[in-house]
Design a protein around this motif. Structure first.
Motif, short mmCIF file in Angstrom:
data_model
loop_
_atom_site.label_atom_id
_atom_site.label_comp_id
_atom_site.label_asym_id
_atom_site.label_seq_id
_atom_site.Cartn_x
_atom_site.Cartn_y
_atom_site.Cartn_z
N UNK A 163 40.36 35.66 38.90
CA UNK A 163 39.46 36.69 39.43
C UNK A 163 38.41 36.09 40.35
N UNK A 164 37.78 35.01 39.93
CA UNK A 164 36.73 34.39 40.74
C UNK A 164 37.33 33.67 41.94
N UNK A 165 38.53 33.10 41.77
CA UNK A 165 39.20 32.44 42.90
C UNK A 165 39.50 33.49 43.98
N UNK A 218 43.48 48.34 49.09
CA UNK A 218 44.14 47.25 48.37
C UNK A 218 43.54 47.15 46.97
N UNK A 219 44.40 47.16 45.96
CA UNK A 219 43.94 47.07 44.56
C UNK A 219 44.54 45.80 43.97
N UNK A 220 43.69 44.80 43.75
CA UNK A 220 44.19 43.50 43.29
C UNK A 220 43.91 43.36 41.80
N UNK A 221 44.95 42.97 41.06
CA UNK A 221 44.78 42.71 39.63
C UNK A 221 44.84 41.20 39.39
N UNK A 222 43.80 40.69 38.72
CA UNK A 222 43.75 39.24 38.47
C UNK A 222 43.12 39.01 37.10
N UNK A 223 43.44 37.87 36.46
CA UNK A 223 42.80 37.54 35.18
C UNK A 223 41.29 37.48 35.36
N UNK A 224 40.59 38.00 34.37
CA UNK A 224 39.14 38.15 34.54
C UNK A 224 38.42 36.81 34.60
N UNK A 225 39.02 35.76 34.07
CA UNK A 225 38.42 34.43 34.20
C UNK A 225 39.38 33.50 34.93
N UNK A 226 38.92 32.92 35.99
CA UNK A 226 39.73 31.95 36.75
C UNK A 226 40.28 32.56 38.02
#
Ligand SMILES: [Zn+2]
Length: 320
Positions: free
Chosen positions: A172-174, A162-170
Motif C-alpha cells: 500500500x505504501x509502496x 482507477x481502483x487499486x487494491x494493495x496490502x495495507x502494510x508494505x
C-alpha cells in the motif's frame, strides 16, 4: 542449533522465530500479520516494532538496528535488511564462528520504501521460497511502476476511476509513493494511511495525497486494502477499473482469480531467479526452504546444494 516443530526454535537461547503462537521470547521478521504474535518479549527491528504496536496490545520489545550485534550467552545475534517491507529483517545467529541465517520474507533489488536486501554469508540458510518455480520471472521493477502510472493516467483521462487494491502494510505504501511521486491525484484509505507515519519517521517522503472519502472520490486514483474488492460499492462502481498488485499477476487467469480487471506483478517477494541468485552468492552448507513448491528443493539438490524442506522435526545436521 535449531529445531522445527510447527515453529522455528533456537533451544539454547529459548528464541522462537516468526511464531504465530504466543511465546516468552520471539523474533518477528516483519509486520505482516501472518508473522506476528503478542510474545512476552519481542525481538525485531525498530520499524517492525512500530508496526506491531499498531497491530497488537502493548508488550515488551527489544529492538536492534541493522548490523548491530547482540550477545545472548555464547550466541551473537544480528538483524539485516530483507528488502520485503520497511523494517523487514533477516536474523543471523552466530556461535563459535558458525552461523545460521533466516531470511523471513525477502526480495532482492531496490524499491522505493524498503531498505535494500543485504547478503549475509551463512553456513545454514533458512529461506522463504514462495515463487520457487521458473515461470516466476518478475519484470524489472521500473517497468511495473511505469505500467501502473501510465495505466492510471490514461484511465483518468478517459474519466474512469482507477481502483487499486494493495496490502495495507508494505504494498500500500509502496504504491502510494509511486503514484504520489508521479503527481497523480491519489485518495488512500485509512487502513493504508495509518502506517504512513512510520515510513515518514524512517525517512521515506511521499508526494501529495488525500484520505479516501466514499462521497467524494471522482478524478482520483483510489488506493484501498485488498478486502475492499469484495464490497458491492467497488464492484458496481460506475466507470471503475480495478487493479490488484501481486507477484501472482504472472499467472495466467490472475484477473479471474483475484476478480479484478488487471493484476500487475508488483511483488515484494524474490522471484525464482532471485532465489537462485541468493543461494549462489551465499553458498551455504545447508539450505532449508519454507513456503513454495517442493520441486524447488529438488532443483537446488540438482545444482549441488544440500537442500531440504523445513518441516516438522527438521534440525540442522551441522554441529554448531
Ligand atoms: Zn510478508
Amino acid at each position: 542449533m535449531f529445531y522445527f516443530e510447527r515453529d522455528l526454535f533456537i533451544p539454547e537461547i529459548d528464541l522462537w522465530i516468526d511464531s504465530k503462537r504466543v511465546k516468552p521470547f520471539g523474533f518477528i521478521s516483519h509486520g505482516h500479520t501472518d508473522h506476528i504474535a503478542r510474545h512476552k518479549k519481542i525481538l525485531c527491528s525498530e520499524p517492525t516494532a512500530e508496526f506491531v504496536k499498531k497491530r497488537v496490545k502493548s508488550t515488551s520489545f527489544h529492538t536492534l538496528k541493522f548490523g548491530e550485534e547482540h550477545p545472548i550467552g555464547d550466541y551473537r545475534i544480528s538483524l539485516h535488511p530483507a528488502g520485503h517491507i520497511l523494517g523487514s529483517a533477516q536474523i543471523r545467529i552466530l556461535k563459535n564462528g558458525q552461523s545460521l541465517l533466516y531470511t523471513g520474507d525477502f526480495r532482492l533489488g531496490n524499491s522505493r520504501t524498503v531498505e535494500s536486501f543485504e547478503y549475509v554469508p551463512s553456513d545454514i540458510l533458512i529461506m522463504e521460497t514462495t515463487f520457487g518455480k521458473s515461470q516466476y520471472r518478475m519484470p524489472p521493477r521500473e517497468q511495473v511502476e511505469d505500467e501502473l502510472i501510465e495505466l492510471c493516467a490514461s484511465l483518468l483521462k478517459q474519466n474512469k476511476t482507477p481502483v487499486i487494491f494493495a496490502y495495507s502494510l508494505g504494498k500500500g505504501q509502496e504504491a502510494l509513493k509511486i503514484l504520489s511521486d508521479a503527481g497523480l491525484p491519489v485518495a488512500v484509505d485509512e487502513a493504508i494511511e495509518r502506517y504512513v507515519s512510520v515510513y515518514k519517521e524512517n525517512g521515506v517522503s511521499f508526494g501529495h495525497y488525500e484520505t479516501f472519502d466514499r462521497y467524494d472520490f471522482q478524478g482520483r486514483v483510489l488506493l484501498l486494502p485488498v478486502n475492499f474488492r469484495f464490497q458491492k460499492f467497488f464492484k458496481n462502481l460506475f466507470n471503475g477499473y480495478t487493479i490488484y498488485l501481486s507477484g501472482w499477476g504472472m499467472d495466467q487467469w490472475a484477473e479471474n482469480r483475484f476478480r479484478v480487471d488487471k493484476v500487475l506483478p508488483l511483488s515484494d517477494h524474490a522471484d525464482y531467479y532471485q532465489l537462485f541468485e541468493l543461494v549462489e552468492k551465499l553458498k551455504p552448507k545447508e539450505i532449508y526452504c519454507t513456503h513454495g513448491f517442493p520441486q524447488f528443493v529438488q532443483e537446488l539438490k540438482a545444482a549441488g546444494y544440500q537442500a531440504k524442506t523445513l518441516e516438522n522435526s527438521s534440525q540442522s545436521e551441522l554441529d554448531l
